[in-house]
Design an enzyme around this catalytic site. Sequence first.
Site, PDB file in Angstrom:
ATOM      1  N   HIS A  24     -55.341  60.683  31.585  1.00 10.27           N
ATOM      2  CA  HIS A  24     -55.131  60.196  32.943  1.00 10.27           C
ATOM      3  C   HIS A  24     -54.646  61.286  33.907  1.00 10.27           C
ATOM      4  O   HIS A  24     -53.593  61.176  34.542  1.00 10.27           O
ATOM      5  CB  HIS A  24     -54.233  58.941  33.020  1.00 10.27           C
ATOM      6  CG  HIS A  24     -53.029  58.917  32.123  1.00 10.27           C
ATOM      7  ND1 HIS A  24     -52.920  58.088  31.048  1.00 10.27           N
ATOM      8  CD2 HIS A  24     -51.869  59.616  32.156  1.00 10.27           C
ATOM      9  CE1 HIS A  24     -51.766  58.268  30.459  1.00 10.27           C
ATOM     10  NE2 HIS A  24     -51.107  59.190  31.111  1.00 10.27           N
ATOM     11  N   HIS A  78     -43.577  51.250  21.652  1.00  9.48           N
ATOM     12  CA  HIS A  78     -44.168  51.514  22.967  1.00  9.48           C
ATOM     13  C   HIS A  78     -45.551  50.865  22.999  1.00  9.48           C
ATOM     14  O   HIS A  78     -46.322  50.990  22.050  1.00  9.48           O
ATOM     15  CB  HIS A  78     -44.257  53.025  23.168  1.00  9.48           C
ATOM     16  CG  HIS A  78     -44.797  53.453  24.492  1.00  9.48           C
ATOM     17  ND1 HIS A  78     -44.680  52.711  25.639  1.00  9.48           N
ATOM     18  CD2 HIS A  78     -45.467  54.590  24.847  1.00  9.48           C
ATOM     19  CE1 HIS A  78     -45.246  53.375  26.639  1.00  9.48           C
ATOM     20  NE2 HIS A  78     -45.730  54.502  26.188  1.00  9.48           N
ATOM     21  N   GLU A  80     -48.058  51.345  25.348  1.00  8.91           N
ATOM     22  CA  GLU A  80     -49.194  52.074  25.918  1.00  8.91           C
ATOM     23  C   GLU A  80     -50.300  52.178  24.872  1.00  8.91           C
ATOM     24  O   GLU A  80     -50.043  52.354  23.684  1.00  8.91           O
ATOM     25  CB  GLU A  80     -48.753  53.471  26.378  1.00  8.91           C
ATOM     26  CG  GLU A  80     -49.802  54.158  27.224  1.00  8.91           C
ATOM     27  CD  GLU A  80     -49.290  55.415  27.893  1.00  8.91           C
ATOM     28  OE1 GLU A  80     -50.026  55.955  28.737  1.00  8.91           O
ATOM     29  OE2 GLU A  80     -48.166  55.862  27.591  1.00  8.91           O
ATOM     30  N   ASP A  82     -52.479  54.153  23.714  1.00 10.60           N
ATOM     31  CA  ASP A  82     -52.689  55.204  22.726  1.00 10.60           C
ATOM     32  C   ASP A  82     -51.829  54.966  21.483  1.00 10.60           C
ATOM     33  O   ASP A  82     -52.059  55.595  20.445  1.00 10.60           O
ATOM     34  CB  ASP A  82     -52.423  56.592  23.317  1.00 10.60           C
ATOM     35  CG  ASP A  82     -51.089  56.692  24.027  1.00 10.60           C
ATOM     36  OD1 ASP A  82     -50.576  55.674  24.506  1.00 10.60           O
ATOM     37  OD2 ASP A  82     -50.556  57.814  24.121  1.00 10.60           O
ATOM     38  N   HIS A 145     -41.392  56.316  28.808  1.00 13.18           N
ATOM     39  CA  HIS A 145     -41.685  56.329  30.246  1.00 13.18           C
ATOM     40  C   HIS A 145     -42.299  55.010  30.722  1.00 13.18           C
ATOM     41  O   HIS A 145     -42.803  54.939  31.864  1.00 13.18           O
ATOM     42  CB  HIS A 145     -42.627  57.499  30.585  1.00 13.18           C
ATOM     43  CG  HIS A 145     -43.976  57.383  29.922  1.00 13.18           C
ATOM     44  ND1 HIS A 145     -45.155  57.417  30.645  1.00 13.18           N
ATOM     45  CD2 HIS A 145     -44.345  57.216  28.631  1.00 13.18           C
ATOM     46  CE1 HIS A 145     -46.192  57.311  29.843  1.00 13.18           C
ATOM     47  NE2 HIS A 145     -45.725  57.195  28.618  1.00 13.18           N
ATOM     48  N   ASP A 164     -42.572  58.286  22.906  1.00 13.75           N
ATOM     49  CA  ASP A 164     -43.203  59.333  23.699  1.00 13.75           C
ATOM     50  C   ASP A 164     -42.265  60.470  24.087  1.00 13.75           C
ATOM     51  O   ASP A 164     -42.714  61.486  24.621  1.00 13.75           O
ATOM     52  CB  ASP A 164     -43.806  58.734  24.979  1.00 13.75           C
ATOM     53  CG  ASP A 164     -45.253  58.314  24.779  1.00 13.75           C
ATOM     54  OD1 ASP A 164     -45.816  58.603  23.707  1.00 13.75           O
ATOM     55  OD2 ASP A 164     -45.827  57.710  25.695  1.00 13.75           O
ATOM     56  N   TYR A 192     -45.703  68.605  28.734  1.00 14.15           N
ATOM     57  CA  TYR A 192     -45.588  67.158  28.520  1.00 14.15           C
ATOM     58  C   TYR A 192     -44.476  66.584  29.399  1.00 14.15           C
ATOM     59  O   TYR A 192     -44.653  65.563  30.070  1.00 14.15           O
ATOM     60  CB  TYR A 192     -45.298  66.904  27.042  1.00 14.15           C
ATOM     61  CG  TYR A 192     -45.374  65.465  26.621  1.00 14.15           C
ATOM     62  CD1 TYR A 192     -46.562  64.932  26.117  1.00 14.15           C
ATOM     63  CD2 TYR A 192     -44.272  64.633  26.707  1.00 14.15           C
ATOM     64  CE1 TYR A 192     -46.626  63.605  25.719  1.00 14.15           C
ATOM     65  CE2 TYR A 192     -44.328  63.314  26.314  1.00 14.15           C
ATOM     66  CZ  TYR A 192     -45.513  62.810  25.820  1.00 14.15           C
ATOM     67  OH  TYR A 192     -45.574  61.498  25.439  1.00 14.15           O
ATOM     68  N   HIS A 225     -46.384  61.871  19.640  1.00 14.52           N
ATOM     69  CA  HIS A 225     -47.419  62.867  19.917  1.00 14.52           C
ATOM     70  C   HIS A 225     -46.945  64.224  19.432  1.00 14.52           C
ATOM     71  O   HIS A 225     -45.810  64.633  19.710  1.00 14.52           O
ATOM     72  CB  HIS A 225     -47.705  62.982  21.421  1.00 14.52           C
ATOM     73  CG  HIS A 225     -48.381  61.803  22.031  1.00 14.52           C
ATOM     74  ND1 HIS A 225     -49.661  61.410  21.702  1.00 14.52           N
ATOM     75  CD2 HIS A 225     -47.963  60.941  22.984  1.00 14.52           C
ATOM     76  CE1 HIS A 225     -49.996  60.350  22.435  1.00 14.52           C
ATOM     77  NE2 HIS A 225     -48.974  60.041  23.214  1.00 14.52           N
TER      78      HIS A 225
END
Length: 398
Positions: A24, A78, A80, A82, A145, A164, A192, A225
């Site tokens: 994104h 989380h 999100e 991914d 986040h 994250d 990041y 990640h």
Amino acid sequence: MAPIPIKDKIFNVGVVDWNIRDFHGYSTYKGTTYNAYLVMDDKITLFDTVKKPFKSDLLHHIRAITDPQNIDYLVVNHVEMDHSGCVPEIIEAVRPQKVFCSAMAKKALEAHYGSRDWPLEVVQNGQEISLGQRTVRFLETRMLHWPDSMFSYLPQDKLLISSDAFGQHWATSETFDDQVPLSELLRHAAKYYANILLPYSPLVQKLLAAVTEIKLDIDMIAPDHGIIWRSDPKAILDAYDTWSLQKAQRKALVIYDTMWQSTEKMAHAVASGLAEEGVAYKVLNLKHNHRSDILTEVLDSKALIFGSPTLNNGMLPTMADILCYMKGLKPMGKIGSAFGSYGWSGEAVKDMVRWMEEMKIEVVEPPVRVQYVPNHEALAQCVELGRRVGRAVKERTA
């Protein structure tokens, strides 16, 4: 990759995404990973999942350790996609007794995947559950986040599964911080932070203070990640402290685009002025530098000097892009100015200054505008602009 043991009976069963190049608007030119962690205990527990296209890889890695149907608990740190993209398929394959998540995560799961007959159990900040030989303590990290975000801390293993936070978009065959050059690892971690967590810097400060206050004993940080911090987790904690305080160095960025090289000549003249004042600088042409790499440089820079010619009564689209992107990330404590060439109207410089003021970037020197091609006198004005901004940098980073 195969499942990788990170602690006794704890495995990274996630996947490496070697091919992703955009996240994104963030340039992931070295790919990323989607880490998920399987804890083998009386209650076998999976922490997070992976991006939906990698569902089969995740299940393959789990099967190398145990039958997926042996998993008792799923923890969603989380939502999100991914990390939660294959949650529906994993729940279908595993049939867990419980799915632990925050209150906001429950709402987000239902919003993303519909109201389903899932055994969702909301946990509160500081709540603990037993896995048998181990316990898990949940730490709410709202807006780090997403509103749903939380950490999972395993005190017996001194392991923080950090969602994250503390991660990087970096695909490697290595797993741990002592297997890669620290300087490169911190560079990826800085990128990041600058492109994902920078707007939430005040919350990062509160989180770091809370970790100190409750005296979490951490010898490994496992993010969702990138690389796992096992040899020196303090390195990334200290880096987050510095980045979240937005401590600037004696460094300036000249960020510009050009049509017929007039503004480019001005950019190099401004840089010459910075050099005369002994201020470190980088000259970043927007045609050749990605917005997310520029924001990484912004992280420790004190001054931002923007340059654009006027096109259609405004600035170039590339300049509008970086300013819009930067505004959303809310860098703090910056100073700077602007410059640009024009043919007959010259609105670009005014537009850039307006954006800077909206971002609370202090314009410490009047901008420089030049009609058509800069002559010797015009370039001298640009050099002086660089000198004056350079002096301001030194004064404010003393």
